[in-house]
Design an enzyme around this catalytic site. Structure first.
Site, short mmCIF file in Angstrom:
data_model
loop_
_atom_site.label_atom_id
_atom_site.label_comp_id
_atom_site.label_asym_id
_atom_site.label_seq_id
_atom_site.Cartn_x
_atom_site.Cartn_y
_atom_site.Cartn_z
CG HIS A 33 -73.18 33.89 3.70
ND1 HIS A 33 -73.57 35.19 3.45
CD2 HIS A 33 -71.90 33.79 3.24
CE1 HIS A 33 -72.58 35.84 2.86
NE2 HIS A 33 -71.56 35.03 2.72
CD GLU A 115 -75.29 31.72 1.49
OE1 GLU A 115 -75.95 31.50 2.54
OE2 GLU A 115 -75.29 32.80 0.88
CG HIS A 154 -73.65 38.06 5.17
ND1 HIS A 154 -74.70 37.82 4.32
CD2 HIS A 154 -73.00 39.14 4.66
CE1 HIS A 154 -74.68 38.72 3.34
NE2 HIS A 154 -73.66 39.52 3.52
CG ASP A 164 -76.57 35.54 6.63
OD1 ASP A 164 -76.63 36.77 6.64
OD2 ASP A 164 -75.97 34.89 5.76
ZN LIG Z 1 -75.44 35.97 4.01
#
Ligand SMILES: [Zn+2]
Length: 178
Positions: A33, A115, A154, A164
């Site tokens: 992400h 992330e 994602h 993303d």
């Molecule tokens: Zn995401």
């Protein structure tokens, strides 16, 4: 190295936004992400506070929209490569939302979420690729059901809602480091 669900190179900050996996031991997907708070701004502590449910809603109009959400990835890799882990890998972090991978719904059940601090369009840093690759290698070793073919963005598992990690993420470069 990963021990008891925690990555040894990460700073540990426990988020409350997780629960148990429905099928213990089924950890078979890695989801990449991006996030930045406020969007497009790097370096503050707002992402960390967001994952801890303590984002100050009044400090930015965008924060008002998201401050009530309860979400967290397992890990967050900052622009300088610093790694923060919020949820142990054996637990079900709330990062993917409504999602489907090869016909199977709710990817949070069986995935690890990472992330990167960033946006869809701004190149990620060298330190982020290095940190991500190193962490990925540890995950592949610790969880053999995650294979290189089961590493996705994602946007791949929630294409109608999510974009993303975006075109800025260089999949070829990342995969060449694995
Ligand atoms: Zn995401």
């Amino acid at each position: 190295m990963i021990e008891h669900g925690w990555y040894s190179k990460a700073r540990k900050v426990l988020s409350p936004n997780y629960n148990t996996r429905p099928h213990t031991g089924d950890i078979s997907l890695l989801v990449i992400h991006n996030i930045s708070l406020p969007p497009g701004e790097f370096g503050g502590d707002f992402v960390e506070r967001f994952f801890l449910n303590s984002l100050p809603a009044s400090e930015h109009p965008y924060f008002e929209q998201i401050s009530e959400l309860q979400v967290s990835a397992h890990c967050f890799i900052r622009r300088d490569g610093e790694l923060v882990q919020f949820v142990p890998f054996d637990k079900r972090a709330w990062h993917a939302g409504r999602s489907v991978f090869q016909g199977r719904e709710d990817c949070n059940d069986f995935s690890v979420g990472i992330e990167l601090e960033g946006t869809d369009t701004e190149p990620y840093t060298e330190q982020q690729y290095q940190g991500l690759a190193e962490l990925t290698l540890s995950l592949l070793q610790a969880f053999p059901l995650i294979t290189p073919e089961r590493i996705v963005g994602h946007s791949d598992i929630a294409p109608s809602r999510k974009t993303d990690p975006g075109p800025a993420f260089d999949w070829g470069k990342y995969r060449s480091l694995l």
